[in-house]
Design a protein around this motif. Structure first.
Motif, PDB file in Angstrom:
ATOM      1  N   PRO A  50       0.836  -1.199   0.000  1.00  0.00           N
ATOM      2  CA  PRO A  50       0.000   0.000   0.000  1.00  0.00           C
ATOM      3  C   PRO A  50       0.872   1.251   0.000  1.00  0.00           C
ATOM      4  O   PRO A  50       1.904   1.298   0.678  1.00  0.00           O
ATOM      5  CB  PRO A  50      -0.799  -0.125   1.294  1.00  0.00           C
ATOM      6  N   ARG A  51       0.467   2.255  -0.753  1.00  0.00           N
ATOM      7  CA  ARG A  51       1.296   3.453  -0.948  1.00  0.00           C
ATOM      8  C   ARG A  51       1.776   4.063   0.361  1.00  0.00           C
ATOM      9  O   ARG A  51       2.956   4.362   0.519  1.00  0.00           O
ATOM     10  CB  ARG A  51       0.547   4.503  -1.763  1.00  0.00           C
ATOM     11  N   GLY A  52       0.882   4.260   1.321  1.00  0.00           N
ATOM     12  CA  GLY A  52       1.272   4.882   2.584  1.00  0.00           C
ATOM     13  C   GLY A  52       2.302   4.059   3.339  1.00  0.00           C
ATOM     14  O   GLY A  52       3.318   4.579   3.816  1.00  0.00           O
ATOM     15  N   ALA A  53       2.065   2.766   3.450  1.00  0.00           N
ATOM     16  CA  ALA A  53       2.988   1.880   4.164  1.00  0.00           C
ATOM     17  C   ALA A  53       4.337   1.803   3.454  1.00  0.00           C
ATOM     18  O   ALA A  53       5.392   1.810   4.092  1.00  0.00           O
ATOM     19  CB  ALA A  53       2.379   0.487   4.300  1.00  0.00           C
ATOM     20  N   LEU A  54       4.303   1.759   2.131  1.00  0.00           N
ATOM     21  CA  LEU A  54       5.540   1.690   1.358  1.00  0.00           C
ATOM     22  C   LEU A  54       6.347   2.977   1.509  1.00  0.00           C
ATOM     23  O   LEU A  54       7.559   2.938   1.712  1.00  0.00           O
ATOM     24  CB  LEU A  54       5.214   1.418  -0.106  1.00  0.00           C
ATOM     25  N   SER A  55       5.679   4.111   1.464  1.00  0.00           N
ATOM     26  CA  SER A  55       6.366   5.389   1.653  1.00  0.00           C
ATOM     27  C   SER A  55       7.000   5.474   3.032  1.00  0.00           C
ATOM     28  O   SER A  55       8.140   5.931   3.180  1.00  0.00           O
ATOM     29  CB  SER A  55       5.400   6.561   1.455  1.00  0.00           C
ATOM     30  N   GLU A  56       6.264   5.038   4.055  1.00  0.00           N
ATOM     31  CA  GLU A  56       6.801   5.018   5.425  1.00  0.00           C
ATOM     32  C   GLU A  56       8.028   4.126   5.520  1.00  0.00           C
ATOM     33  O   GLU A  56       9.042   4.507   6.104  1.00  0.00           O
ATOM     34  CB  GLU A  56       5.751   4.449   6.394  1.00  0.00           C
ATOM     35  N   ALA A  57       7.922   2.927   4.992  1.00  0.00           N
ATOM     36  CA  ALA A  57       9.029   1.974   5.067  1.00  0.00           C
ATOM     37  C   ALA A  57      10.267   2.518   4.355  1.00  0.00           C
ATOM     38  O   ALA A  57      11.388   2.405   4.864  1.00  0.00           O
ATOM     39  CB  ALA A  57       8.610   0.639   4.476  1.00  0.00           C
ATOM     40  N   PRO A  72       7.915   5.635  -4.548  1.00  0.00           N
ATOM     41  CA  PRO A  72       6.890   4.732  -5.053  1.00  0.00           C
ATOM     42  C   PRO A  72       5.989   5.380  -6.092  1.00  0.00           C
ATOM     43  O   PRO A  72       5.819   6.582  -6.110  1.00  0.00           O
ATOM     44  CB  PRO A  72       6.083   4.364  -3.804  1.00  0.00           C
ATOM     45  N   SER A  73       5.462   4.533  -6.939  1.00  0.00           N
ATOM     46  CA  SER A  73       4.489   4.989  -7.919  1.00  0.00           C
ATOM     47  C   SER A  73       3.347   3.985  -7.972  1.00  0.00           C
ATOM     48  O   SER A  73       3.473   2.866  -7.500  1.00  0.00           O
ATOM     49  CB  SER A  73       5.134   5.136  -9.290  1.00  0.00           C
ATOM     50  N   ARG A  74       2.261   4.412  -8.551  1.00  0.00           N
ATOM     51  CA  ARG A  74       1.076   3.565  -8.636  1.00  0.00           C
ATOM     52  C   ARG A  74       1.417   2.279  -9.374  1.00  0.00           C
ATOM     53  O   ARG A  74       2.101   2.287 -10.393  1.00  0.00           O
ATOM     54  CB  ARG A  74      -0.026   4.320  -9.385  1.00  0.00           C
ATOM     55  N   ARG A  75       0.943   1.190  -8.849  1.00  0.00           N
ATOM     56  CA  ARG A  75       1.183  -0.103  -9.477  1.00  0.00           C
ATOM     57  C   ARG A  75       0.038  -0.416 -10.421  1.00  0.00           C
ATOM     58  O   ARG A  75      -1.125  -0.303 -10.071  1.00  0.00           O
ATOM     59  CB  ARG A  75       1.274  -1.197  -8.417  1.00  0.00           C
ATOM     60  N   ILE A  76       0.383  -0.823 -11.614  1.00  0.00           N
ATOM     61  CA  ILE A  76      -0.620  -1.235 -12.599  1.00  0.00           C
ATOM     62  C   ILE A  76      -0.556  -2.747 -12.710  1.00  0.00           C
ATOM     63  O   ILE A  76       0.509  -3.315 -12.953  1.00  0.00           O
ATOM     64  CB  ILE A  76      -0.370  -0.573 -13.963  1.00  0.00           C
ATOM     65  N   VAL A  93       4.469   0.561  -6.169  1.00  0.00           N
ATOM     66  CA  VAL A  93       5.709  -0.176  -6.382  1.00  0.00           C
ATOM     67  C   VAL A  93       6.874   0.801  -6.262  1.00  0.00           C
ATOM     68  O   VAL A  93       6.772   1.962  -6.653  1.00  0.00           O
ATOM     69  CB  VAL A  93       5.709  -0.895  -7.756  1.00  0.00           C
ATOM     70  N   ALA A  94       7.972   0.327  -5.685  1.00  0.00           N
ATOM     71  CA  ALA A  94       9.194   1.119  -5.592  1.00  0.00           C
ATOM     72  C   ALA A  94      10.370   0.205  -5.901  1.00  0.00           C
ATOM     73  O   ALA A  94      10.308  -1.008  -5.652  1.00  0.00           O
ATOM     74  CB  ALA A  94       9.347   1.726  -4.203  1.00  0.00           C
ATOM     75  N   LEU A  95      11.414   0.781  -6.439  1.00  0.00           N
ATOM     76  CA  LEU A  95      12.634   0.034  -6.733  1.00  0.00           C
ATOM     77  C   LEU A  95      13.774   0.618  -5.917  1.00  0.00           C
ATOM     78  O   LEU A  95      13.859   1.832  -5.751  1.00  0.00           O
ATOM     79  CB  LEU A  95      12.977   0.133  -8.218  1.00  0.00           C
ATOM     80  N   ARG A 120       6.476  -4.682  14.917  1.00  0.00           N
ATOM     81  CA  ARG A 120       5.525  -3.618  15.277  1.00  0.00           C
ATOM     82  C   ARG A 120       4.085  -3.995  14.924  1.00  0.00           C
ATOM     83  O   ARG A 120       3.169  -3.222  15.166  1.00  0.00           O
ATOM     84  CB  ARG A 120       5.892  -2.318  14.541  1.00  0.00           C
ATOM     85  N   LYS A 121       3.928  -5.170  14.320  1.00  0.00           N
ATOM     86  CA  LYS A 121       2.609  -5.668  13.903  1.00  0.00           C
ATOM     87  C   LYS A 121       1.910  -4.698  12.942  1.00  0.00           C
ATOM     88  O   LYS A 121       0.718  -4.433  13.066  1.00  0.00           O
ATOM     89  CB  LYS A 121       1.742  -5.987  15.111  1.00  0.00           C
ATOM     90  N   GLU A 122       2.705  -4.193  12.005  1.00  0.00           N
ATOM     91  CA  GLU A 122       2.143  -3.313  10.977  1.00  0.00           C
ATOM     92  C   GLU A 122       1.131  -4.112  10.164  1.00  0.00           C
ATOM     93  O   GLU A 122       1.421  -5.238   9.746  1.00  0.00           O
ATOM     94  CB  GLU A 122       3.248  -2.794  10.061  1.00  0.00           C
ATOM     95  N   PRO A 123      -0.054  -3.568   9.944  1.00  0.00           N
ATOM     96  CA  PRO A 123      -1.089  -4.336   9.244  1.00  0.00           C
ATOM     97  C   PRO A 123      -0.834  -4.514   7.740  1.00  0.00           C
ATOM     98  O   PRO A 123      -1.277  -5.482   7.149  1.00  0.00           O
ATOM     99  CB  PRO A 123      -2.360  -3.524   9.482  1.00  0.00           C
ATOM    100  N   ALA A 124      -0.119  -3.589   7.140  1.00  0.00           N
ATOM    101  CA  ALA A 124       0.087  -3.646   5.688  1.00  0.00           C
ATOM    102  C   ALA A 124       1.384  -4.380   5.371  1.00  0.00           C
ATOM    103  O   ALA A 124       2.454  -4.003   5.830  1.00  0.00           O
ATOM    104  CB  ALA A 124       0.138  -2.233   5.124  1.00  0.00           C
ATOM    105  N   ALA A 125       1.266  -5.423   4.576  1.00  0.00           N
ATOM    106  CA  ALA A 125       2.438  -6.199   4.179  1.00  0.00           C
ATOM    107  C   ALA A 125       3.143  -5.528   3.002  1.00  0.00           C
ATOM    108  O   ALA A 125       2.499  -4.944   2.128  1.00  0.00           O
ATOM    109  CB  ALA A 125       2.021  -7.604   3.796  1.00  0.00           C
ATOM    110  N   ILE A 126       4.460  -5.629   3.003  1.00  0.00           N
ATOM    111  CA  ILE A 126       5.253  -5.130   1.882  1.00  0.00           C
ATOM    112  C   ILE A 126       6.022  -6.321   1.314  1.00  0.00           C
ATOM    113  O   ILE A 126       6.771  -6.981   2.015  1.00  0.00           O
ATOM    114  CB  ILE A 126       6.225  -4.018   2.322  1.00  0.00           C
ATOM    115  N   SER A 127       5.787  -6.582   0.061  1.00  0.00           N
ATOM    116  CA  SER A 127       6.459  -7.686  -0.616  1.00  0.00           C
ATOM    117  C   SER A 127       7.792  -7.178  -1.173  1.00  0.00           C
ATOM    118  O   SER A 127       7.869  -6.073  -1.705  1.00  0.00           O
ATOM    119  CB  SER A 127       5.538  -8.196  -1.715  1.00  0.00           C
TER     120      SER A 127
END
Length: 136
Positions: A50-57, A72-76, A93-95, A120-127
């Motif tokens: 998710p954009r917010g979680a990815l930006s934070e990470a 990050p940018s929108r994933r298509i 998605v981010a590289l 931290r039990k963050e709810p949003a997973a980042i692959s």
């Protein structure tokens, strides 16, 4: 024979087939990857979430100065052939690109990021995918 050609620029693959010179195609592909700093010339990690979680990470990562974050940018979401591509929802998605010599360090940093988020039990997973075949 044509069915065995990997996806890519069809003219180059066809030319390699006509020349009966797969080495030529491989050398050209490697030269392009070196110029663009893509694997196997550099280490690359693709992060999806998710954009917010990815930006934070990404903001929390302590990356060396010569490393590069793209996104990050929108994933298509890619659709099967013949279907229209669709939006993957809130996913982004981010590289992260690093020199090839730092590939193991890149893996360690991203593994630590995932461990901290899990603790931290963050709810949003980042692959995380190292040296992905498909960067979109």
């Amino acid at each position: 024979v044509i069915g065995g050609i990997p996806p890519g620029p069809p003219l180059l693959a066809s030319e390699a087939l006509v020349r009966w010179d797969p080495g030529w195609l491989a050398e050209r592909e490697l030269a392009e990857r070196v110029e663009l700093r893509l694997p196997p010339a550099a280490a690359l990690a693709k992060l999806i979430g998710p954009r917010g979680a990815l930006s934070e990470a990404l903001a929390e990562l302590d990356l060396p100065g010569q490393w590069e974050v793209i996104g990050p940018s929108r994933r298509i979401q890619r659709a099967p052939r013949g279907d229209a591509a669709g939006d993957a929802g809130d996913d982004a998605v981010a590289l992260v690109r690093a020199p090839l010599a730092d590939r193991d360090r890149l893996a360690e940093i991203l593994l630590a990021m995932r461990a901290v988020r899990s603790a931290r039990k963050e709810p949003a997973a980042i692959s995380v995918t190292l040296d992905p075949v498909d960067i979109l």
